[in-house]
Design a protein around this motif. Structure first.
Motif, mmCIF file in Angstrom:
data_model
loop_
_atom_site.group_PDB
_atom_site.id
_atom_site.type_symbol
_atom_site.label_atom_id
_atom_site.label_comp_id
_atom_site.label_asym_id
_atom_site.label_seq_id
_atom_site.Cartn_x
_atom_site.Cartn_y
_atom_site.Cartn_z
ATOM 1 N N UNK A 289 88.411 55.023 -16.269
ATOM 2 C CA UNK A 289 87.622 53.795 -16.123
ATOM 3 C C UNK A 289 87.537 53.115 -17.500
ATOM 4 N N UNK A 290 88.545 52.308 -17.807
ATOM 5 C CA UNK A 290 88.599 51.603 -19.091
ATOM 6 C C UNK A 290 88.940 50.140 -18.818
ATOM 7 N N UNK A 291 88.097 49.204 -19.223
ATOM 8 C CA UNK A 291 88.401 47.774 -19.025
ATOM 9 C C UNK A 291 89.472 47.312 -20.017
ATOM 10 N N UNK A 292 89.623 46.021 -20.143
ATOM 11 C CA UNK A 292 90.626 45.449 -21.039
ATOM 12 C C UNK A 292 90.133 45.563 -22.483
ATOM 13 N N UNK A 326 89.168 67.557 -11.470
ATOM 14 C CA UNK A 326 89.227 66.151 -11.888
ATOM 15 C C UNK A 326 88.852 66.027 -13.365
ATOM 16 N N UNK A 327 89.592 65.215 -14.047
ATOM 17 C CA UNK A 327 89.280 64.850 -15.437
ATOM 18 C C UNK A 327 88.880 63.381 -15.450
ATOM 19 N N UNK A 328 87.751 63.110 -16.080
ATOM 20 C CA UNK A 328 87.187 61.757 -16.062
ATOM 21 C C UNK A 328 87.148 61.213 -17.487
ATOM 22 N N UNK A 329 87.682 59.997 -17.662
ATOM 23 C CA UNK A 329 87.670 59.335 -18.977
ATOM 24 C C UNK A 329 87.200 57.899 -18.787
ATOM 25 N N UNK A 330 86.105 57.546 -19.437
ATOM 26 C CA UNK A 330 85.582 56.176 -19.355
ATOM 27 C C UNK A 330 85.292 55.683 -20.763
ATOM 28 N N UNK A 331 85.683 54.440 -21.034
ATOM 29 C CA UNK A 331 85.437 53.827 -22.340
ATOM 30 C C UNK A 331 84.889 52.423 -22.113
ATOM 31 N N UNK A 332 83.781 52.120 -22.744
ATOM 32 C CA UNK A 332 83.204 50.781 -22.610
ATOM 33 C C UNK A 332 82.670 50.310 -23.958
ATOM 34 N N UNK A 333 82.577 48.984 -24.080
ATOM 35 C CA UNK A 333 82.070 48.380 -25.301
ATOM 36 C C UNK A 333 80.696 47.795 -25.032
ATOM 37 N N UNK A 334 79.723 48.168 -25.861
ATOM 38 C CA UNK A 334 78.367 47.673 -25.687
ATOM 39 C C UNK A 334 78.132 46.405 -26.496
ATOM 40 N N UNK A 341 82.412 56.527 -25.256
ATOM 41 C CA UNK A 341 83.440 57.281 -24.534
ATOM 42 C C UNK A 341 82.777 58.414 -23.761
ATOM 43 N N UNK A 342 82.950 58.387 -22.450
ATOM 44 C CA UNK A 342 82.518 59.498 -21.596
ATOM 45 C C UNK A 342 83.772 60.234 -21.158
ATOM 46 N N UNK A 343 83.879 61.482 -21.541
ATOM 47 C CA UNK A 343 85.081 62.246 -21.211
ATOM 48 C C UNK A 343 84.685 63.661 -20.805
ATOM 49 N N UNK A 344 85.313 64.169 -19.755
ATOM 50 C CA UNK A 344 84.972 65.513 -19.311
ATOM 51 C C UNK A 344 85.720 65.925 -18.060
ATOM 52 N N UNK A 345 85.336 67.060 -17.535
ATOM 53 C CA UNK A 345 85.984 67.614 -16.343
ATOM 54 C C UNK A 345 84.934 68.283 -15.477
ATOM 55 N N UNK A 346 85.310 68.630 -14.251
ATOM 56 C CA UNK A 346 84.401 69.341 -13.338
ATOM 57 C C UNK A 346 84.833 70.791 -13.157
ATOM 58 N N UNK A 390 79.615 62.759 -24.418
ATOM 59 C CA UNK A 390 79.301 61.341 -24.616
ATOM 60 C C UNK A 390 79.497 61.070 -26.107
ATOM 61 N N UNK A 391 80.470 60.245 -26.422
ATOM 62 C CA UNK A 391 80.823 59.969 -27.822
ATOM 63 C C UNK A 391 80.617 58.485 -28.096
ATOM 64 N N UNK A 392 79.838 58.187 -29.121
ATOM 65 C CA UNK A 392 79.580 56.795 -29.499
ATOM 66 C C UNK A 392 80.173 56.544 -30.875
ATOM 67 N N UNK A 393 80.853 55.403 -31.023
ATOM 68 C CA UNK A 393 81.498 55.090 -32.308
ATOM 69 C C UNK A 393 81.720 53.587 -32.400
#
Length: 404
Positions: A289-292, A326-334, A341-346, A390-393
């Motif tokens: 789940x990563x936008x442009x 499932x491996x989940x990777x999401x990146x968003x800009x605040x 960055x939210x990254x992880x697995x179940x 949960x990684x913020x940078x």
């Protein structure tokens, strides 16, 4: 050409234009004043205003050589021109005087100098034109047309020639010359930019090739190693090299050589890791789940290595060979330009007591070190099954020395 040289050239062009306008307008004003007195038989106020303006403006221009203050010279010349043009206009027919067009020249000169000056003179001259118009109303008039009836057409002709000569021969020629110079500079800059872009693409291409060569050497070396632990270590190193090579490949292949589209990069990298570690028949699914979002190379590479480590750890330790997951990777800009960055697995996860300080896992240590390189923060999300971070940078610029 650097910014300092450009500013210096711009200042020199402005000085040349203002000095030339001042010299020519002073000379024309004196000649016009003498013509009014001796040829047009105008004996009141107008010829004196022309001559006084010409002499004062000429003196002001000459004094520029001493004090070198362009703003002082320009402002004094503009004020003298404004007062003189206003007086001549109201005493030569008011709103019907052809000399009124000289007021427009003052506005034009203001915008040529700076937008601020142009706006100031525009607003002021709007007011003066209304005041000049009021002189055509009998109840408000306080002046009279001092030009003899027989000389009015000739005065209008001289006024129009005066304005046209200043506008066309002085402003027009200089602005056209400046425009051509700017156009040539723009073309030269475009050529230089294209050359640099081609060179940078070639650099990215060669770096990618070199990294792929290193990857191939690591692959060849791993074939000659029988120890499972060493074989795994070489494979992990190979994957890290490939994650960096992918960044350079994308920068080489795409039009934007400064940023990469991160969703496609993460997609390609993650799919490669799944194939490499779990094989083509893997039951591990990928959810991205990563936008442009586009990131520069100084952020893209350490973040890519971080994602590489997190995905690799999930594939190696989170799921057994035949297990579905499932491996989940999401990146968003605040809003504060911070990325999350939210990254992880179940998968099975690991105990909360285990951390990068007391663990011998190189991957876990790298995830935290790469977060530090990104000047970010990392937090483990224990509310979900498996291993999740949960990684913020924030995006970093031109970090030459890796902090790994």
């Amino acid at each position: 050409m650097n910014d300092l040289n450009i500013d210096q050239e711009r200042l020199e062009d402005k000085i040349k234009l203002i000095l030339k306008v001042n010299y020519v307008s002073s000379a024309l004003a004196i000649v016009f004043g003498l013509a009014c007195f001796f040829i047009l038989d105008i004996k009141e106020i107008i010829p004196y205003v022309f001559v006084i303006f010409g002499l004062l403006n000429l003196t002001n221009t000459i004094f520029f050589r001493k004090h070198q203050s362009l703003n002082s010279t320009y402002n004094l010349s503009s004020i003298l021109a404004l007062i003189s043009a206003f007086i001549i206009t109201i005493y030569s027919g008011g709103i019907n005087s052809s000399f009124i067009f000289t007021l427009a020249l003052i506005v034009f000169a203001g915008y040529v100098t700076t937008r601020q000056y142009g706006q100031i003179y525009l607003n002021l001259i709007f007011f003066l034109v209304i005041l000049i118009f009021s002189q055509s109303i009998p109840d408000f008039t306080f002046t009279e047309n001092v030009i003899p009836e027989k000389s009015r057409n000739l005065f209008n002709l001289f006024s129009i020639l005066f304005s046209v000569y200043l506008l066309g021969n002085i402003f027009g020629k200089n602005l056209l010359r400046t425009h051509h110079a700017l156009y040539r500079s723009k073309q030269e800059l475009l050529v230089q930019m294209e050359e640099k872009e081609t060179l940078l693409k070639e650099v990215h291409h060669r770096v990618k090739n070199n990294l792929q060569t290193v990857s191939s050497l690591l692959s060849l070396q791993s074939r000659n190693v029988e120890e499972a632990r060493m074989k795994t270590l070489l494979k992990s190193t190979q994957n890290r090299v490939i994650s960096m090579a992918m960044v350079h490949e994308m920068l080489y292949m795409r039009k934007d050589i400064a940023h990469i589209e991160y969703k496609s990069y993460v997609q390609e990298l993650s799919e490669y890791l799944i194939r490499s570690i779990k094989g083509l028949d893997s039951k591990v699914h990928l959810k991205i789940d990563i936008p442009d979002i586009k990131l520069g190379i100084d952020t893209a590479i350490p973040l890519g290595l971080l994602i590489n480590e997190a995905v690799t750890n999930a594939l190696k330790y989170g799921f057994s060979d035949e297990e579905e997951g499932e491996i989940y990777i999401a990146l968003k800009k605040e809003l504060d330009k911070q990325y999350v960055l939210n990254i992880g697995d179940n998968g099975v996860g690991f105990p909360e007591t285990v951390n990068y300080k007391n663990s011998k896992s190189l991957g876990l240590k790298l995830i935290h070190n790469l977060t530090r390189q990104l000047k970010g923060t990392i937090q483990r999300d224990n509310s979900k099954k498996g291993t999740n971070y949960i990684i913020k940078f924030k995006e970093i610029k031109q970090q030459l020395v890796p902090a790994i």
